[in-house]
Write a protein that holds these residues in place. Structure first.
Motif, mmCIF file in Angstrom:
data_model
loop_
_atom_site.group_PDB
_atom_site.id
_atom_site.type_symbol
_atom_site.label_atom_id
_atom_site.label_comp_id
_atom_site.label_asym_id
_atom_site.label_seq_id
_atom_site.Cartn_x
_atom_site.Cartn_y
_atom_site.Cartn_z
ATOM 1 N N VAL A 121 45.703 -40.865 60.844
ATOM 2 C CA VAL A 121 45.841 -40.111 59.594
ATOM 3 C C VAL A 121 44.788 -39.011 59.632
ATOM 4 N N VAL A 122 45.190 -37.773 59.357
ATOM 5 C CA VAL A 122 44.246 -36.659 59.436
ATOM 6 C C VAL A 122 44.305 -35.824 58.165
ATOM 7 N N THR A 123 43.156 -35.309 57.783
ATOM 8 C CA THR A 123 43.114 -34.298 56.741
ATOM 9 C C THR A 123 43.622 -32.986 57.328
ATOM 10 N N THR A 124 44.448 -32.275 56.595
ATOM 11 C CA THR A 124 44.961 -30.994 57.066
ATOM 12 C C THR A 124 44.723 -29.924 56.008
ATOM 13 N N PHE A 125 44.569 -28.687 56.462
ATOM 14 C CA PHE A 125 44.453 -27.547 55.567
ATOM 15 C C PHE A 125 45.722 -26.723 55.701
ATOM 16 N N ILE A 126 46.424 -26.525 54.594
ATOM 17 C CA ILE A 126 47.704 -25.822 54.606
ATOM 18 C C ILE A 126 47.480 -24.336 54.359
ATOM 19 N N GLU A 127 47.964 -23.519 55.293
ATOM 20 C CA GLU A 127 47.856 -22.071 55.173
ATOM 21 C C GLU A 127 49.125 -21.443 54.595
ATOM 22 N N ILE A 128 50.297 -21.895 55.057
ATOM 23 C CA ILE A 128 51.550 -21.320 54.572
ATOM 24 C C ILE A 128 52.543 -22.429 54.235
ATOM 25 N N VAL A 129 53.472 -22.103 53.345
ATOM 26 C CA VAL A 129 54.526 -23.028 52.926
ATOM 27 C C VAL A 129 55.869 -22.357 53.194
ATOM 28 N N PRO A 130 56.976 -23.126 53.159
ATOM 29 C CA PRO A 130 58.273 -22.555 53.549
ATOM 30 C C PRO A 130 58.746 -21.370 52.708
ATOM 31 N N THR A 131 58.234 -21.201 51.501
ATOM 32 C CA THR A 131 58.665 -20.068 50.674
ATOM 33 C C THR A 131 57.860 -18.799 50.931
ATOM 34 N N ASP A 132 56.828 -18.874 51.747
ATOM 35 C CA ASP A 132 55.992 -17.692 51.997
ATOM 36 C C ASP A 132 56.717 -16.687 52.881
ATOM 37 N N THR A 183 54.356 -25.344 46.524
ATOM 38 C CA THR A 183 54.649 -23.929 46.310
ATOM 39 C C THR A 183 53.582 -22.978 46.815
ATOM 40 N N HIS A 184 52.422 -23.466 47.198
ATOM 41 C CA HIS A 184 51.396 -22.549 47.693
ATOM 42 C C HIS A 184 50.488 -23.266 48.677
ATOM 43 N N GLY A 185 49.844 -22.473 49.529
ATOM 44 C CA GLY A 185 48.899 -23.019 50.492
ATOM 45 C C GLY A 185 47.501 -23.063 49.929
ATOM 46 N N ASN A 186 46.512 -23.039 50.844
ATOM 47 C CA ASN A 186 45.098 -23.135 50.456
ATOM 48 C C ASN A 186 44.811 -24.484 49.810
ATOM 49 N N ILE A 187 45.413 -25.537 50.362
ATOM 50 C CA ILE A 187 45.226 -26.886 49.850
ATOM 51 C C ILE A 187 44.965 -27.843 51.009
ATOM 52 N N LEU A 188 44.422 -29.007 50.674
ATOM 53 C CA LEU A 188 44.230 -30.086 51.633
ATOM 54 C C LEU A 188 45.249 -31.182 51.357
ATOM 55 N N LEU A 189 45.727 -31.815 52.413
ATOM 56 C CA LEU A 189 46.555 -33.002 52.222
ATOM 57 C C LEU A 189 46.378 -33.941 53.408
ATOM 58 N N GLN A 190 46.701 -35.199 53.179
ATOM 59 C CA GLN A 190 46.629 -36.215 54.219
ATOM 60 C C GLN A 190 47.960 -36.293 54.941
ATOM 61 N N ALA A 191 47.911 -36.263 56.259
ATOM 62 C CA ALA A 191 49.127 -36.245 57.065
ATOM 63 C C ALA A 191 49.066 -37.310 58.154
ATOM 64 N N ILE A 192 50.249 -37.797 58.540
ATOM 65 C CA ILE A 192 50.384 -38.805 59.590
ATOM 66 C C ILE A 192 51.082 -38.150 60.789
#
Length: 230
Positions: free
Chosen positions: A34-45, A116-125
């Motif tokens: 499990v890793v912390t990730t930083f999201i830069e872009i999302v599918p609507t960008d 709906t937007h990036g610049n967020i952290l989330l936990q990913a597998i």
């Protein structure tokens, strides 16, 4: 007020200062599962954003070319770096002589919910990845699912993903630099689609490369900033 330990000091600094998303965010104790990730872009960008390495702020990299938008959440894994060890693993598996691309490790995350937007952290597998080579550089793309997602959250293998989803991701990465009407100048290729065990190894090697490149930044800063230890 006295500061009793370096951990207490870091908690106080975290209240006052925004962490750099590449260097100041922890990958997580359960990495690589499990890793912390930083999201830069999302599918609507329709603009490709990326983190400015010096400031840590999101910046505009370029407009997405025509209708080509990323079909998943896209960003990177903090405190990773594609250097010699990551490149060596790519060379071992592909047989192609490459070097690291000197960037943090890219990751795309599948989620049922629309973010709906990036610049967020989330936990990913992480559940797999693409062995992508851009020119003569290793440019792996880890594929993961958002932890707790009701549709994708229980996936643990790249083979759990519907093939059309994998194909869309592959198509995006192979074409996102192309301009219609011009000769194909891109040298991107995906040599393999791999499962979670290889994804874990890529993550571990990118962590090793990060430490080799930057060292233990938290430990170094702790030595530089005095604190009172009663």
């Amino acid at each position: 007020m006295s500061i009793q330990s370096s951990e207490e000091m870091w908690k106080l600094l975290g209240l006052l200062l925004k962490s750099h998303p590449w260097h100041g965010v922890m990958i997580g104790d359960k990495a690589p599962e499990v890793v912390t990730t930083f999201i830069e872009i999302v599918p609507t960008d329709t603009i490709k954003y990326e983190v400015d390495k010096d400031t840590g702020f999101l910046k505009v990299d370029r407009p997405q070319r025509y209708s080509n938008v990323c079909p998943a959440l896209y960003g990177f894994v903090p405190q990773t770096y594609c250097g010699d060890s990551t490149a060596e693993f790519c060379k071992e598996k592909s047989g192609i002589d490459v070097e690291g691309d000197s960037d943090p490790l890219d990751i795309c995350i599948l989620s049922e919910k629309q973010i709906t937007h990036g610049n967020i952290l989330l936990q990913a597998i992480p559940i797999g990845g693409f062995r992508m080579i851009d020119g003569n550089e290793a440019d792996d793309k880890i594929i993961a699912v958002m932890k707790g997602d009701l549709v994708y959250g229980n996936y643990r293998s790249i083979n759990d993903i519907p093939p059309i989803v994998v194909d869309r991701l592959r198509h995006y990465f192979l074409t996102y630099k192309q301009i219609p009407g011009e000769s194909d100048k891109t040298t991107c290729e995906i040599t393999h689609t791999y499962d979670r065990d290889e994804a874990f190894e890529v993550i571990r090697r990118s962590q090793t490369d990060y430490l080799d490149k930057f060292g233990d930044l938290k430990g170094l800063l702790t030595q530089m900033i005095p604190f009172q230890n009663d």
